[in-house]
Each structure stands twice: as C-alpha cells, then as structure tokens.
Design a protein around this motif. Structure first.
Motif, PDB file in Angstrom:
ATOM      1  N   GLY A  54       5.534  -8.040  -9.366  1.00 28.98           N
ATOM      2  CA  GLY A  54       4.714  -9.365  -9.079  1.00 28.98           C
ATOM      3  C   GLY A  54       3.933  -9.050  -7.729  1.00 28.98           C
ATOM      4  N   MET A  55       3.655  -7.662  -7.313  1.00 27.50           N
ATOM      5  CA  MET A  55       3.037  -7.453  -5.927  1.00 27.50           C
ATOM      6  C   MET A  55       1.652  -6.799  -6.317  1.00 27.50           C
ATOM      7  N   LYS A  56       0.771  -7.042  -5.572  1.00 24.04           N
ATOM      8  CA  LYS A  56      -0.464  -6.223  -5.685  1.00 24.04           C
ATOM      9  C   LYS A  56      -0.198  -4.770  -4.981  1.00 24.04           C
ATOM     10  N   LEU A  57      -0.720  -3.654  -5.705  1.00 27.22           N
ATOM     11  CA  LEU A  57      -0.593  -2.180  -5.332  1.00 27.22           C
ATOM     12  C   LEU A  57      -1.811  -1.712  -4.978  1.00 27.22           C
ATOM     13  N   SER A  58      -1.997  -1.099  -3.946  1.00 28.02           N
ATOM     14  CA  SER A  58      -3.119  -0.280  -3.474  1.00 28.02           C
ATOM     15  C   SER A  58      -2.606   1.048  -3.007  1.00 28.02           C
ATOM     16  N   TYR A  59      -3.550   2.222  -3.177  1.00 22.79           N
ATOM     17  CA  TYR A  59      -3.301   3.743  -2.768  1.00 22.79           C
ATOM     18  C   TYR A  59      -4.184   3.974  -1.667  1.00 22.79           C
ATOM     19  N   SER A  60      -3.411   4.356  -0.718  1.00 22.60           N
ATOM     20  CA  SER A  60      -4.147   5.159   0.568  1.00 22.60           C
ATOM     21  C   SER A  60      -3.981   6.689   0.444  1.00 22.60           C
ATOM     22  N   LYS A  61      -5.177   7.312  -0.269  1.00 23.92           N
ATOM     23  CA  LYS A  61      -4.970   8.724  -0.762  1.00 23.92           C
ATOM     24  C   LYS A  61      -5.608   9.433   0.473  1.00 23.92           C
ATOM     25  N   GLU A  62      -4.488  10.333   1.247  1.00 24.93           N
ATOM     26  CA  GLU A  62      -5.020  11.035   2.423  1.00 24.93           C
ATOM     27  C   GLU A  62      -5.753  12.284   1.661  1.00 24.93           C
ATOM     28  N   LYS A  63      -6.691  12.772   2.473  1.00 24.88           N
ATOM     29  CA  LYS A  63      -7.462  14.080   2.031  1.00 24.88           C
ATOM     30  C   LYS A  63      -6.698  15.451   2.546  1.00 24.88           C
ATOM     31  N   LYS A 113      -2.677   4.426  10.020  1.00 21.94           N
ATOM     32  CA  LYS A 113      -4.008   4.243  10.606  1.00 21.94           C
ATOM     33  C   LYS A 113      -5.114   4.304   9.192  1.00 21.94           C
ATOM     34  N   TYR A 114      -4.778   5.226   8.293  1.00 20.10           N
ATOM     35  CA  TYR A 114      -5.472   5.576   7.043  1.00 20.10           C
ATOM     36  C   TYR A 114      -5.511   4.233   6.129  1.00 20.10           C
ATOM     37  N   ALA A 115      -4.492   3.615   6.243  1.00 19.23           N
ATOM     38  CA  ALA A 115      -4.326   2.495   5.272  1.00 19.23           C
ATOM     39  C   ALA A 115      -4.572   0.953   6.010  1.00 19.23           C
ATOM     40  N   GLU A 116      -5.298   1.252   7.100  1.00 16.35           N
ATOM     41  CA  GLU A 116      -5.668   0.031   7.837  1.00 16.35           C
ATOM     42  C   GLU A 116      -6.491  -0.940   7.069  1.00 16.35           C
ATOM     43  N   GLU A 117      -7.508  -0.368   6.372  1.00 19.37           N
ATOM     44  CA  GLU A 117      -8.397  -1.568   5.564  1.00 19.37           C
ATOM     45  C   GLU A 117      -7.689  -2.172   4.342  1.00 19.37           C
ATOM     46  N   PHE A 118      -6.476  -1.629   4.145  1.00 18.21           N
ATOM     47  CA  PHE A 118      -5.745  -2.526   3.112  1.00 18.21           C
ATOM     48  C   PHE A 118      -4.879  -3.681   3.623  1.00 18.21           C
ATOM     49  N   ILE A 119      -4.604  -3.371   4.772  1.00 17.14           N
ATOM     50  CA  ILE A 119      -3.488  -4.159   5.750  1.00 17.14           C
ATOM     51  C   ILE A 119      -4.269  -5.326   6.558  1.00 17.14           C
ATOM     52  N   GLY A 120      -5.609  -4.727   7.072  1.00 16.72           N
ATOM     53  CA  GLY A 120      -6.143  -6.150   7.748  1.00 16.72           C
ATOM     54  C   GLY A 120      -5.560  -6.373   9.192  1.00 16.72           C
ATOM     55  N   HIS A 121      -5.687  -7.342   9.510  1.00 17.33           N
ATOM     56  CA  HIS A 121      -5.394  -7.574  11.126  1.00 17.33           C
ATOM     57  C   HIS A 121      -4.944  -9.032  11.282  1.00 17.33           C
ATOM     58  N   GLU A 122      -4.455  -9.608  10.042  1.00 12.90           N
ATOM     59  CA  GLU A 122      -4.187 -11.142  10.406  1.00 12.90           C
ATOM     60  C   GLU A 122      -2.662 -11.517  10.665  1.00 12.90           C
ATOM     61  N   GLU A 123      -1.818 -10.278  10.302  1.00 12.31           N
ATOM     62  CA  GLU A 123      -0.490 -10.632  10.577  1.00 12.31           C
ATOM     63  C   GLU A 123       0.282  -9.674  10.701  1.00 12.31           C
ATOM     64  N   PRO A 124       1.619  -9.454  11.232  1.00 12.76           N
ATOM     65  CA  PRO A 124       2.556  -8.326  11.097  1.00 12.76           C
ATOM     66  C   PRO A 124       2.801  -7.901   9.563  1.00 12.76           C
ATOM     67  N   PHE A 125       2.964  -6.577   9.720  1.00  8.94           N
ATOM     68  CA  PHE A 125       3.516  -5.925   8.188  1.00  8.94           C
ATOM     69  C   PHE A 125       4.371  -4.856   8.493  1.00  8.94           C
ATOM     70  N   THR A 158       0.726  -1.139   0.092  1.00  4.07           N
ATOM     71  CA  THR A 158      -0.069   0.090  -0.080  1.00  4.07           C
ATOM     72  C   THR A 158       0.911   1.270  -0.101  1.00  4.07           C
ATOM     73  N   LEU A 159       0.734   2.102  -0.868  1.00  2.00           N
ATOM     74  CA  LEU A 159       1.464   3.273  -0.975  1.00  2.00           C
ATOM     75  C   LEU A 159       0.579   4.446  -0.364  1.00  2.00           C
ATOM     76  N   ALA A 160       0.881   4.929   0.726  1.00  2.00           N
ATOM     77  CA  ALA A 160       0.134   6.215   1.410  1.00  2.00           C
ATOM     78  C   ALA A 160       0.753   7.356   0.739  1.00  2.00           C
ATOM     79  N   VAL A 161      -0.130   7.988  -0.087  1.00  2.00           N
ATOM     80  CA  VAL A 161       0.067   9.027  -0.772  1.00  2.00           C
ATOM     81  C   VAL A 161      -0.699  10.230  -0.636  1.00  2.00           C
ATOM     82  N   LYS A 162       0.008  11.412  -0.923  1.00  2.00           N
ATOM     83  CA  LYS A 162      -0.698  12.542  -1.101  1.00  2.00           C
ATOM     84  C   LYS A 162      -0.341  13.542  -2.142  1.00  2.00           C
ATOM     85  N   TYR A 163       0.685  14.247  -1.869  1.00  2.00           N
ATOM     86  CA  TYR A 163       1.550  14.737  -2.993  1.00  2.00           C
ATOM     87  C   TYR A 163       1.833  14.228  -4.157  1.00  2.00           C
TER      88      TYR A 163
END
Length: 364
Positions: free
Chosen positions: A70-79, A89-101, A50-55
C-alpha cells in the motif's frame, strides 16, 4: 510520512550468499528482510518509500515495482557509491521539504516503534533523532553521550574497545528534519555518521531515543543465523509447516522450526531445533539438520548432517556429507558424497567440492 531505506551496500561480509542476491533480500523465517521492513513501515502509516540503491538495483525494481504494502515506491539509483549521507542527499527530490522523514539502514532487523521515535523527534525540535540500542560491546558501532533530556552531546563512530562514551549505539534508524539536507554537500560521498552527526551534536541539534525492542544487525553470517533464531523464539507458533509439506514416517521435528511450502522430509530424519527451511527443499532419509537456514530448492541427501550452517539456493549436499558450524555454502554448489566440511568454511556459488575440507578456508 515518507521513508528512505539505504539499500546500496554490497554485503561483502555476507559473501558468498550476497554474490547472488542483495543482502536485504536474505530470507528471515523464509520472508525477505526487506518485506519485514515494508510491513512495519506500512503499519506505522508511511505512505511513500524511497529505496537508495546501487548494487543489484534492478533486482529490487523487478521484485517490487512502483508500490508495495500500500506504499508508493521510488528508487534513488546512485551512479557511484555515495555513502550514507550522500545517499540521503541523493534522494532529496523524492522526500521533499515538507515534514520529517524516516531513514533506515536496510540490513537492520528491528521491531522498534517508529511512532515513538517520531514523537521524541518532534518534542525535542531536533534536526536529527537517532534510535539508540544498548549492547555489551559497542566497538562495531557509533556510540553516543546522552544528557538527561536525551540530547546527544558526543557522537563517536566505532570507538576502540573501552573508549566509547557509553554502550548506547546508533541503531541505524533515524528521524530527520528536511534541514538535514543543508548539512550534506551535493554530488559527493558523505558519511552521515562521521561527518554530519558529530557536527549536529556540537550544535545541540542531535537527539537520541533509546528503545528495548528486538534489534539485530544482519551484517555477518553469524548475525544472520542469530536473527532467524531470535525470531523463531519470538514467534508464538513454534512449529510452522507450509502448504504441501511431506514428512515421512519416522522423521522427528524438534521445535522451533519454520518449513516453507513443498518441502519433503525423508524417513527417520531429525529436523530442528532452530531449523528454517525454504520452499521445495528436499531432505533425504536420516538427515540431521539443526540451527541452520536452508534456502529454497536445495537438496540434502540421505545420511547427511548440517549443523549451524547456511545452505544456499539450489545447492546439493551429497549422501553422508557433513557440514559443520559456521559454514556458508553459496547457491548451486555441489558437495559430493561423504565429504566433510569443517567449521567456518565458505564455498562460492556453483562450485563443486569433491574432497574433505579440514580447515577454515574460502573455496572460490
């Protein structure tokens, strides 16, 4: 395993080059810093980032899309800017709660063994494990006091010179347990360094892992040049010339150098040591270029010299011009013939410089 890369910073200290590109896309040996990071994460077995992005968020999205290496990418774009903890914290939905990251500050270049860091985290049953690196001057960074079993008992962000608990600094690479999300309030800016790590240290849930591989904070132009220099020294192949590079008669190349595709080196030019030249750069006759990074499609004209500088994309350095140590010339700048630019001058994008600049200043 999943990872978050903190990529929302503006890169103020890297202006003017960061005015036209995110700092994570600055080339290191002609490859974007972020690509180096992606490669190492993929080698470690990370399958989602997950890329935590804004600028300039759209620049990342357009370049990398939904997957890379070979990796899935998601973007957590801060308002709005959420700082380091808020971005996690903003990227929590992409990471989940299953394992360390993993969490990485995006403007760090490092060859740290992520697997060893993860192993230390699991052994210590920590909520957070910080990669630690030993430096001479820790005043720019967070520092820790460490027990024999690697527990962090004190975490101080940017202690005044001489008051840090040790020379072990926060290297901007962490393994976090999903429990970390309970320590970060939602919907507000939070600094993990100032607000979360000190609390975890008091609770005995923060651990450290010292490593001795390469680590460079690419936060300032001098650091950026140093990163390229260190990597040139580390590369087993000291001279790399890309496809369709043309080196004309009498030109001298002093290793180590890295020259990308389509570059032309004119007659009797002296290139290197420690020169990194981007694709399709044109170097005229009798050019001197050393200890510098030149971005793609720049032109350095006949009899010009560039020493210890960074030259932006598409910039033109005129005939007989001199660019001195510490200068940072933005994209699409024109430096006219026979102009001398003194030490530590910065020139903003698309400017034209027609006369000598005898003292340190920013041309905007």
């Amino acid at each position: 395993m999943k990872a978050i890369i903190l990529a929302g910073g503006i890169g103020t200290r890297l202006r003017p080059l960061s005015c036209t590109r995110p700092k994570l896309l600055f080339p290191i040996l002609n490859k974007p810093l972020l690509d180096w990071t992606f490669e190492r994460l993929a080698e470690t077995g990370v399958d989602g980032v997950t890329l935590a992005v804004k600028y300039m968020a759209e620049v990342f999205m357009q370049r990398y899309g939904e997957s890379t290496h070979g990796m899935k990418l998601s973007y957590s774009k801060e308002k709005k800017p959420m700082r380091t903890g808020g971005a996690i914290k903003y990227a929590e939905e992409f990471i989940g709660h299953e394992e360390p990251f993993l969490v990485l500050n995006g403007d760090i270049f490092s060859t740290i063994d992520y697997t060893a860091l993860l192993k230390k985290h699991k052994e210590s049953n920590a909520v957070a494990t910080i990669a630690l690196y030993r430096v001479e001057d820790p005043s720019r960074y967070g520092t820790v006091k460490l027990t024999e079993n690697s527990q962090v008992t004190q975490f101080i962000e940017k202690a005044p010179l001489g008051q840090a608990p040790s020379n072990l600094i926060n290297a901007g690479v962490y393994v976090l347990d999903p429990k970390i999300f309970n320590y970060i309030p939602a919907g507000q800016p939070v600094s993990i360094e100032h607000e979360v790590f000190p609390k975890l240290a008091k609770e005995g849930k923060l651990f450290g892992h010292e490593f001795k591989e390469i680590w460079i904070d690419i936060g300032k132009p001098a650091d950026y040049l140093r990163a390229n220099r260190i990597l040139l020294d580390a590369e087993p192949k000291k001279r790399f010339l890309g496809k369709d590079v043309n080196v004309e008669e009498g030109a001298q190349i002093s290793d180590p150098v890295r020259v990308d595709a389509g570059v032309n080196v004119g007659q009797n030019s002296r290139i290197g040591p420690y020169a990194v030249i981007g694709r399709d750069v044109v170097l005229g006759r009798n050019v001197t270029l050393e200890n510098s990074v030149v971005f793609p499609e720049a032109t350095i004209s006949d009899n010009a010299s560039v020493r210890g500088a960074v030259i932006g994309e598409g910039t033109t350095i005129g005939r007989g011009a001199e660019i001195s140590e510490g200068c940072v010339i933005g994209d699409y700048v024109t430096i006219r013939d026979n102009v001398t630019i003194s030490r530590d001058v910065t020139v903003c994008p698309s400017k034209e410089v027609t006369e000598n600049v005898p003292e340190h200043k920013r041309i905007i």
